[in-house]
Enzyme design. Structure first.
Site, PDB file in Angstrom:
ATOM      1  N   GLU A 144       0.853  -1.195   0.000  1.00  0.00           N
ATOM      2  CA  GLU A 144       0.000   0.000   0.000  1.00  0.00           C
ATOM      3  C   GLU A 144       0.882   1.235   0.000  1.00  0.00           C
ATOM      4  O   GLU A 144       1.859   1.317   0.753  1.00  0.00           O
ATOM      5  CB  GLU A 144      -0.906   0.011   1.229  1.00  0.00           C
ATOM      6  CG  GLU A 144      -1.734   1.275   1.393  1.00  0.00           C
ATOM      7  CD  GLU A 144      -2.654   1.230   2.623  1.00  0.00           C
ATOM      8  OE1 GLU A 144      -3.090   0.130   2.984  1.00  0.00           O
ATOM      9  OE2 GLU A 144      -2.907   2.307   3.194  1.00  0.00           O
ATOM     10  N   GLU A 149      -2.686  11.198   3.233  1.00  0.00           N
ATOM     11  CA  GLU A 149      -3.700  10.951   4.257  1.00  0.00           C
ATOM     12  C   GLU A 149      -3.752  12.168   5.168  1.00  0.00           C
ATOM     13  O   GLU A 149      -2.732  12.812   5.437  1.00  0.00           O
ATOM     14  CB  GLU A 149      -3.386   9.698   5.071  1.00  0.00           C
ATOM     15  CG  GLU A 149      -3.749   8.401   4.397  1.00  0.00           C
ATOM     16  CD  GLU A 149      -3.655   7.224   5.342  1.00  0.00           C
ATOM     17  OE1 GLU A 149      -4.712   6.681   5.742  1.00  0.00           O
ATOM     18  OE2 GLU A 149      -2.512   6.844   5.685  1.00  0.00           O
TER      19      GLU A 149
END
Length: 266
Positions: A144, A149
């Site tokens: 990932e 974020e």
């Protein structure tokens, strides 16, 4: 009017202020400029809903709807991913999660996403990538890459992170960095990675702030020699986003995406 950005860089070290590779419009292999109206282009994007029942493993509070313009719509030159306070399928909020899985994936290159983030406690927007081989293996073995974020209770921070079998947040070994993020709610920023066989550089507005190197050990440390696909989502609550609660007064809230562009050297 949207314009492609041309980058020229020289003599760059590991943590240089600028990215290492020169990309131009001719290197563009995939993009969505969102210069249309209605639902996101279904030749490029899926509405991902399969993890709603368990909150996507993060105890998230939203229900990701399927092909619903109230939660994902293209208008005024932007993709709007909209989270609302409304009950749906035993969840108290709705939102959208878009992916390019099975429609577009790639190995190595540069990703640029120009976006403006939602404000408010409880929001958890993300621009990220997963290995397409997750269909045959499990997370985090697939790899990932979290290009961007952000959690609403910590408004001035951008997080860029990778997760692999050896390095992931479940065992506290994730590899990432948080940096100051100026005016994420009132201004657009370009969130990027440059991914090669030797490293992944994370960039904010074309400046490298974090780098993850291939240690050339095993796939547990570096699963990033296989295709990955792109994900855009706006989560509400969850183990991280909801750590300080959810402010219901903020809804509806939106993440606006101006473009997604992928470059690759021929």
């Amino acid at each position: 009017m949207k314009k492609y950005l041309l980058f020229t860089f020289v003599g760059l070290a590991s943590f240089s202020s600028f990215s290492q590779t020169k990309y131009s419009k001719k290197d563009l292999i995939w993009s969505d400029e969102f210069n249309y109206k209605g639902l996101p282009d279904t030749t490029k994007w899926n509405f991902d809903t399969h993890g709603n029942a368990n909150g996507w493993g993060n105890n998230e509070s939203q229900f990701y709807t399927n092909k619903e313009i109230n939660n994902a719509v293209v208008k005024d030159g932007y993709l709007h991913i909209i989270a609302k306070k409304e009950n749906h399928e035993n969840k108290n909020y709705t939102s959208a999660r878009l992916t390019t899985s099975n429609k577009f994936n790639f190995t190595y290159g540069r990703v640029d996403v120009r976006a403006k983030l939602p404000a408010g406690k409880g929001t958890w927007p993300a621009i990220w990538m997963l290995g397409e081989k997750i269909q045959n293996t499990k997370w985090p073995d697939c790899g990932e890459i979290d290009i961007m974020e952000h959690v609403g209770y910590d408004p001035g921070k951008l997080h860029g992170t990778v997760h692999t079998k050896a390095y992931n947040h479940v065992i506290g070994t994730q590899r990432g960095k948080a940096i100051d993020l100026p005016n994420p709610f009132s201004e657009f920023h370009v969130y990027s990675i440059e991914w090669t066989k030797d490293r992944i550089d994370f960039l904010l507005d074309n400046k490298v702030y974090h780098s993850f190197a291939n240690e050339h050990k095993t796939e547990a440390e570096w699963p990033f020699d296989s295709p990955e696909y792109i994900i855009l989502n706006l989560a509400i609550g969850g183990n991280w986003g909801g750590k300080m609660g959810i402010d219901d007064a903020i809804f509806p809230v939106s993440m606006l995406v101006d473009y997604v562009r992928v470059y690759q050297k021929k």
